[in-house]
Design a protein around this motif. Structure first.
Motif, PDB file in Angstrom:
ATOM      1  N   THR A  56      22.105  72.971 -11.034  1.00 38.01           N
ATOM      2  CA  THR A  56      21.683  73.419  -9.710  1.00 38.01           C
ATOM      3  C   THR A  56      20.194  73.789  -9.718  1.00 38.01           C
ATOM      4  O   THR A  56      19.659  74.268 -10.723  1.00 38.01           O
ATOM      5  N   GLN A  77      30.461  79.724  -3.826  1.00 36.23           N
ATOM      6  CA  GLN A  77      29.896  78.793  -4.787  1.00 36.23           C
ATOM      7  C   GLN A  77      28.824  79.455  -5.667  1.00 36.23           C
ATOM      8  O   GLN A  77      28.224  78.801  -6.498  1.00 36.23           O
ATOM      9  N   ASN A  80      37.020  76.602   2.599  1.00 34.83           N
ATOM     10  CA  ASN A  80      37.362  77.610   1.596  1.00 34.83           C
ATOM     11  C   ASN A  80      37.467  78.999   2.223  1.00 34.83           C
ATOM     12  O   ASN A  80      38.376  79.778   1.902  1.00 34.83           O
ATOM     13  N   GLN A  99      33.022  72.093   3.193  1.00 36.98           N
ATOM     14  CA  GLN A  99      33.909  72.648   2.181  1.00 36.98           C
ATOM     15  C   GLN A  99      33.841  74.170   2.164  1.00 36.98           C
ATOM     16  O   GLN A  99      34.859  74.850   1.979  1.00 36.98           O
ATOM     17  N   ALA A 100      32.650  74.706   2.360  1.00 34.96           N
ATOM     18  CA  ALA A 100      32.492  76.162   2.395  1.00 34.96           C
ATOM     19  C   ALA A 100      33.319  76.763   3.525  1.00 34.96           C
ATOM     20  O   ALA A 100      33.989  77.802   3.345  1.00 34.96           O
ATOM     21  N   ALA A 103      22.227  73.575   1.887  1.00 35.47           N
ATOM     22  CA  ALA A 103      23.405  72.841   1.431  1.00 35.47           C
ATOM     23  C   ALA A 103      23.583  71.582   2.262  1.00 35.47           C
ATOM     24  O   ALA A 103      23.257  71.556   3.452  1.00 35.47           O
ATOM     25  N   ASP A 104      24.098  70.526   1.653  1.00 34.90           N
ATOM     26  CA  ASP A 104      24.325  69.310   2.432  1.00 34.90           C
ATOM     27  C   ASP A 104      25.585  69.489   3.274  1.00 34.90           C
ATOM     28  O   ASP A 104      26.347  70.449   3.118  1.00 34.90           O
ATOM     29  N   GLU A 105      25.826  68.545   4.183  1.00 34.44           N
ATOM     30  CA  GLU A 105      26.913  68.714   5.144  1.00 34.44           C
ATOM     31  C   GLU A 105      28.275  68.788   4.472  1.00 34.44           C
ATOM     32  O   GLU A 105      29.145  69.567   4.877  1.00 34.44           O
ATOM     33  N   ALA A 106      28.470  68.010   3.425  1.00 34.43           N
ATOM     34  CA  ALA A 106      29.754  68.044   2.722  1.00 34.43           C
ATOM     35  C   ALA A 106      30.022  69.425   2.133  1.00 34.43           C
ATOM     36  O   ALA A 106      31.147  69.948   2.206  1.00 34.43           O
ATOM     37  N   ASP A 107      28.984  70.040   1.560  1.00 37.23           N
ATOM     38  CA  ASP A 107      29.137  71.378   0.994  1.00 37.23           C
ATOM     39  C   ASP A 107      29.415  72.409   2.083  1.00 37.23           C
ATOM     40  O   ASP A 107      30.195  73.348   1.892  1.00 37.23           O
ATOM     41  N   LYS A 108      28.769  72.251   3.234  1.00 33.64           N
ATOM     42  CA  LYS A 108      28.986  73.183   4.349  1.00 33.64           C
ATOM     43  C   LYS A 108      30.418  73.103   4.846  1.00 33.64           C
ATOM     44  O   LYS A 108      31.065  74.132   5.097  1.00 33.64           O
ATOM     45  N   LEU A 125      29.861  79.901   1.719  1.00 33.46           N
ATOM     46  CA  LEU A 125      28.797  79.432   0.832  1.00 33.46           C
ATOM     47  C   LEU A 125      28.722  80.277  -0.436  1.00 33.46           C
ATOM     48  O   LEU A 125      28.495  79.753  -1.533  1.00 33.46           O
TER      49      LEU A 125
END
Length: 553
Positions: free
Chosen positions: A133, A106, A236, A232-233, A225-230, A103
């Motif tokens: 943001t 980002q 990464n 991706q985190a 964070a939304d699920e897509a961001d999680k 996280l």
């Protein structure tokens, strides 16, 4: 003592996996998926043997020996010529914040900033990149690296971002600078008080500095964070870990929802990284896992809780037996009451979970060692851990061995803190800080980690800091408190088999032996032979997990 390579192969008396002395005459008819040969393979087995080659089938190592023996007995669709380079078991980081690190990628990276002016510059640049943001976040500043070694104040942030909440977390995660907008959203005033936390006030006005539990009042207001961001985190974070040779990480402090997401990604093939998950001791986590018990797959192990007892030395939140040498009558503080820690320990023991407690100061370490001792009663194999174990009063050192308590340490903390730790502790007490060798002697093993993103993710820095006790510039020339340095063998064990043992996983990972997961790395130079000043510059060429390549330089 290292055996000869040919005798080594014959000495691995492990059932069908064992190679006999005549394997060199065989014709390579047995099928494997992968053969690695012509390497300097550090098996990190009990004898710390080296070999040349090994074979892999169905994600596990099936034989280890000489190149001639392995290639003479097995055939495989894939072969990897190591070209004489060093091969190690995949590194295991015994204490990190994998999800949080993902996280944080980002957010504004403030690590290494040399002034508050530079912090502001990086935050401003981050805002220009992401102007929409809801919050401005950053992590990694350390006032001890600045010419003026004092906490910053929020005044500049208030002027630049009057309408957007800002939270900039210190490198250790135990202090943060926030602006007035963030304070207002959290309802914090100069009169706000709490257990285990501090809202800094000077001249009747808030400076913007929050310490330990006070940070939670603000961070709780940040939208999740939304699920897509999680997802991706996590991807990464995994990619960066594989690039430095990590194949397993202990993620210290997770909620069930995050663990469920990791499990789902594992099952869908979206993430490969092996995770030893330490749970937050929230009521929700306790209710679910105490009822359902530990959870284990090949890539996820949930059987422990991460508890915080005190803060960090850099932000003067570590709980000390005597006052800070550089702050009159200040002892730091516990983050909960003694009874709460005692009750948690009893619950963990009752339900069969490992208790892993953050303890920095000598007072916090004494308290938790005593509580552990009360609950554990003596020698045992429950493998309860003290995370960090940074400052240990000599009177308490033997309690680690007496109660089989594992000290889980991060060597780069010593080389990051050594410039100013003496100011906090004074000349006598600093001698009792970062005592890795003494801690190793208590139980005969010690797991090593980084605590990333508090420290750099790179395990070669861990190795260098443990062995040479020096920073990236190889300072001090004679090393920092070298009586507590580890040998190269001890450091490598701490990053592999001993880390696995601290997680109850030593029978499945942590060494290159038949029957274990084929998690290994190939490195451009040999850690066991290079000069100390070269250690931090080593490069991982290949990372394999379950016998599959997950990284290539």
């Amino acid at each position: 003592m290292t055996r000869t390579l040919r005798n080594f192969a014959a000495a691995l008396l492990l059932g069908a996996a064992t190679l006999s002395a005549c394997t060199s005459t065989q014709t390579g008819t047995e099928q494997a998926d992968l053969i690695v040969y012509n390497g300097t393979v550090y098996t990190v087995n009990d004898n710390f043997d080296t070999a040349e080659a090994f074979a892999v089938k169905d994600g596990k190592i099936i034989a280890v020996g000489t190149s001639e023996d392995i290639r003479g007995k097995y055939k495989a669709a894939e072969e990897l010529d190591a070209e004489g380079k060093a091969v190690y078991p995949g590194f295991i980081d015994a204490h990190a914040h994998f999800y949080r690190y993902g996280l944080a990628l980002q957010s504004a990276d403030l690590v290494g900033t040399e002034s508050f002016k530079e912090v502001v510059q990086k935050v401003t640049e981050q805002r220009q990149k992401f102007p929409d943001t809801e919050w401005i976040t950053g992590r990694g500043w350390d006032q001890n690296d600045w010419a003026v070694k004092e906490f910053p104040t929020k005044d500049t942030l208030d002027k630049l971002f009057p309408d957007v909440p800002v939270i900039l977390t210190r490198v250790d995660g135990h202090a943060a600078l926030v602006n007035q907008k963030a304070l207002d959203l959290a309802g914090i005033t100069p009169k706000t008080k709490m257990v285990g936390g501090l809202v800094e006030v000077e001249g009747g006005k808030m400076t913007g500095i929050l310490v330990d539990n006070a940070i939670d009042l603000v961070s709780a207001k940040i939208p999740e964070a939304d699920e897509a961001d999680k997802r991706q985190a996590l991807k990464n974070a995994e990619a960066n870990c594989f690039a430095v040779g990590l194949t397993s990480v202990d993620d210290a402090g997770l909620d069930k929802s995050t663990i469920d997401l990791m499990d789902d990604m594992h099952k869908k093939g979206e993430m490969q990284m092996r995770i030893y998950a330490m749970l937050n001791p929230s009521k929700e986590n306790q209710d679910y896992y105490f009822k359902n018990g530990p959870y284990k797959t090949d890539r996820l192990n949930v059987r422990s809780f991460k508890v915080y007892s005190d803060g960090a030395l850099g932000s003067r939140g570590a709980n000390l037996l005597k006052p800070y040498a550089d702050k009159h009558n200040h002892y730091g503080f516990l983050l909960a009451s003694e009874q709460e820690f005692r009750d948690l320990a009893k619950l963990m023991n009752q339900h069969g979970f490992q208790m892993n407690t953050h303890a920095i100061g000598d007072s916090a370490n004494r308290l938790l060692l005593n509580i552990y001792g009360e609950v554990l009663g003596g020698k045992n194999d429950k493998r309860w851990r003290i995370e960090h174990s940074q400052i240990i009063n000599p009177a308490d050192m033997n309690k680690f061995g007496q109660y089989s308590i594992i000290p889980s340490v991060q060597p780069t903390h010593a080389t990051s803190d050594m410039y100013w730790a003496g100011d906090r502790l004074g000349k006598e007490r600093i001698k009792h800080a970062y005592p890795f060798k003494q801690l190793l002697q208590q139980n005969g093993y010690i797991p090593l980690g980084t605590d990333f993103p508090v420290e750099d993710i790179n395990p070669f820095y861990t190795f260098h800091s443990a062995v040479a006790r020096q920073d990236a510039k190889n300072w001090p020339s004679a090393g920092f408190q070298m009586e507590n340095a580890l040998s190269r063998e001890e450091a490598l064990r701490g990053m592999t088999i001993w880390a696995a043992k601290s997680n109850f996983e030593e029978t499945e990972k942590g060494s290159i032996e038949p029957g274990k997961f084929a998690d290994f790395i190939l490195v451009d130079k040999d850690l066991m032979k290079v000069k100390p000043e070269e250690m931090r510059g080593l490069q991982v060429l290949y990372t394999y997990l379950n016998g599959k390549q997950v990284y290539k330089k």
